[in-house]
Design a protein around this motif. Structure first.
Motif, short mmCIF file in Angstrom:
data_model
loop_
_atom_site.label_atom_id
_atom_site.label_comp_id
_atom_site.label_asym_id
_atom_site.label_seq_id
_atom_site.Cartn_x
_atom_site.Cartn_y
_atom_site.Cartn_z
N LEU A 10 6.32 -5.23 -8.50
CA LEU A 10 7.49 -5.18 -7.61
C LEU A 10 8.60 -4.39 -8.30
O LEU A 10 8.87 -4.60 -9.48
N VAL A 11 9.26 -3.55 -7.57
CA VAL A 11 10.41 -2.82 -8.12
C VAL A 11 11.66 -3.65 -7.84
O VAL A 11 11.90 -4.09 -6.72
N ALA B 220 0.80 -1.22 0.00
CA ALA B 220 0.00 0.00 0.00
C ALA B 220 0.84 1.28 0.00
O ALA B 220 0.31 2.35 -0.28
N ALA B 221 2.12 1.18 0.30
CA ALA B 221 2.94 2.38 0.43
C ALA B 221 4.38 2.10 0.05
O ALA B 221 4.82 0.96 0.04
N GLY B 222 5.10 3.16 -0.27
CA GLY B 222 6.52 3.04 -0.57
C GLY B 222 6.80 2.75 -2.03
O GLY B 222 5.90 2.67 -2.86
N ARG B 223 8.07 2.54 -2.33
CA ARG B 223 8.53 2.33 -3.71
C ARG B 223 8.65 0.86 -4.07
O ARG B 223 8.62 0.50 -5.24
N GLY B 224 8.78 -0.03 -3.12
CA GLY B 224 9.12 -1.42 -3.40
C GLY B 224 8.07 -2.25 -4.09
O GLY B 224 8.39 -3.10 -4.91
N HIS C 197 8.48 -5.64 -11.96
CA HIS C 197 8.11 -7.02 -12.26
C HIS C 197 6.64 -7.19 -11.87
O HIS C 197 6.29 -7.05 -10.70
N LEU C 198 5.79 -7.46 -12.85
CA LEU C 198 4.37 -7.70 -12.59
C LEU C 198 4.17 -9.13 -12.10
O LEU C 198 4.68 -10.07 -12.71
N LEU D 175 12.50 3.64 -13.90
CA LEU D 175 12.52 2.24 -14.31
C LEU D 175 12.67 2.13 -15.82
O LEU D 175 11.99 2.83 -16.57
N ALA D 176 13.55 1.25 -16.27
CA ALA D 176 13.83 1.07 -17.69
C ALA D 176 12.76 0.25 -18.39
O ALA D 176 12.51 0.42 -19.58
N ARG D 177 12.14 -0.66 -17.64
CA ARG D 177 11.16 -1.55 -18.24
C ARG D 177 10.32 -2.21 -17.16
O ARG D 177 10.66 -2.17 -15.98
N VAL D 178 9.25 -2.83 -17.60
CA VAL D 178 8.43 -3.67 -16.74
C VAL D 178 8.48 -5.06 -17.36
O VAL D 178 8.41 -5.20 -18.59
N ARG D 179 8.63 -6.06 -16.53
CA ARG D 179 8.67 -7.42 -17.05
C ARG D 179 7.71 -8.31 -16.28
O ARG D 179 7.19 -7.94 -15.23
#
Length: 185
Positions: A81-82, A57-61, A101-102, A136-140
């Motif tokens: 997820l970062v 719910a919060a933060g960057r991770g 990362h989804l 972020l360079a990409r989402v994977r």
């Protein structure tokens, strides 16, 4: 479908996070879609679910997005997820660039094919692209080699196969295929 609100989870909604995850783990596609079994999910304490919801719910991770109906029922979810450069991913590979990362993609059977998954993905990517320093360079994401329906959706959405193939952590004889969505220019 337009009645659904797409939004991040709130820390106090841990019981709904738990209910939706257990529903996902009961789905017939769960063995090729998730790295967790129903028994593992049901065996987690309330404290684990509380921590999971608070962290999403919060933060960057990490951020978990849900699709909430007008009746308050959650119809779907996706988490993002970062992965920071220089860290190690779940496959023991080194992360070379900041990326997302989804994971945990699930839409209840009655809402599949309605556009809800697209809206969840759009919210997750919008959040990812809005992160700063480092951007972020990409989402994977990874998809099981036998999960053709999911792979077809990911390609329609704009993810492309990277060519990276890794063994599934829960069954090394099975393969997970990486798909990527590069940061828009």
């Amino acid at each position: 479908m337009n009645q659904y609100v797409i939004r991040p989870v709130r820390a106090e909604e841990w019981d709904k996070v738990k209910e939706l995850r257990i529903a996902a783990l009961r789905d017939p596609a769960a063995p090729v879609a998730f790295l967790e079994t129903l028994e593992q999910g049901e065996g987690k304490s309330d404290e684990v679910w509380q921590e999971r919801a608070a962290g999403a719910a919060a933060g960057r991770g990490v951020r978990q997005f849900i699709a909430e109906g007008p009746d308050g029922v959650w119809a779907g979810t996706v988490s993002i997820l970062v992965e920071e450069a220089g860290t190690t991913d779940i496959f023991d590979g080194e992360i070379e660039q900041a990326q997302a990362h989804l994971v945990g993609v699930f839409v209840r059977p009655g809402q599949r094919g309605t556009g809800l998954t697209e809206k969840l993905f759009a919210a997750a990517l919008e959040w990812a692209w809005g992160l700063e320093e480092p951007v972020l360079a990409r989402v994977r994401l990874f998809v099981h080699e036998e999960n053709a329906r999911a792979g077809a959706f990911y390609r329609r959405f704009g993810f492309v196969p990277s060519g990276k193939v890794v063994p599934m952590p829960t069954d090394p004889s099975a393969k997970e295929l990486e798909y990527v969505f590069p940061r828009p220019a």
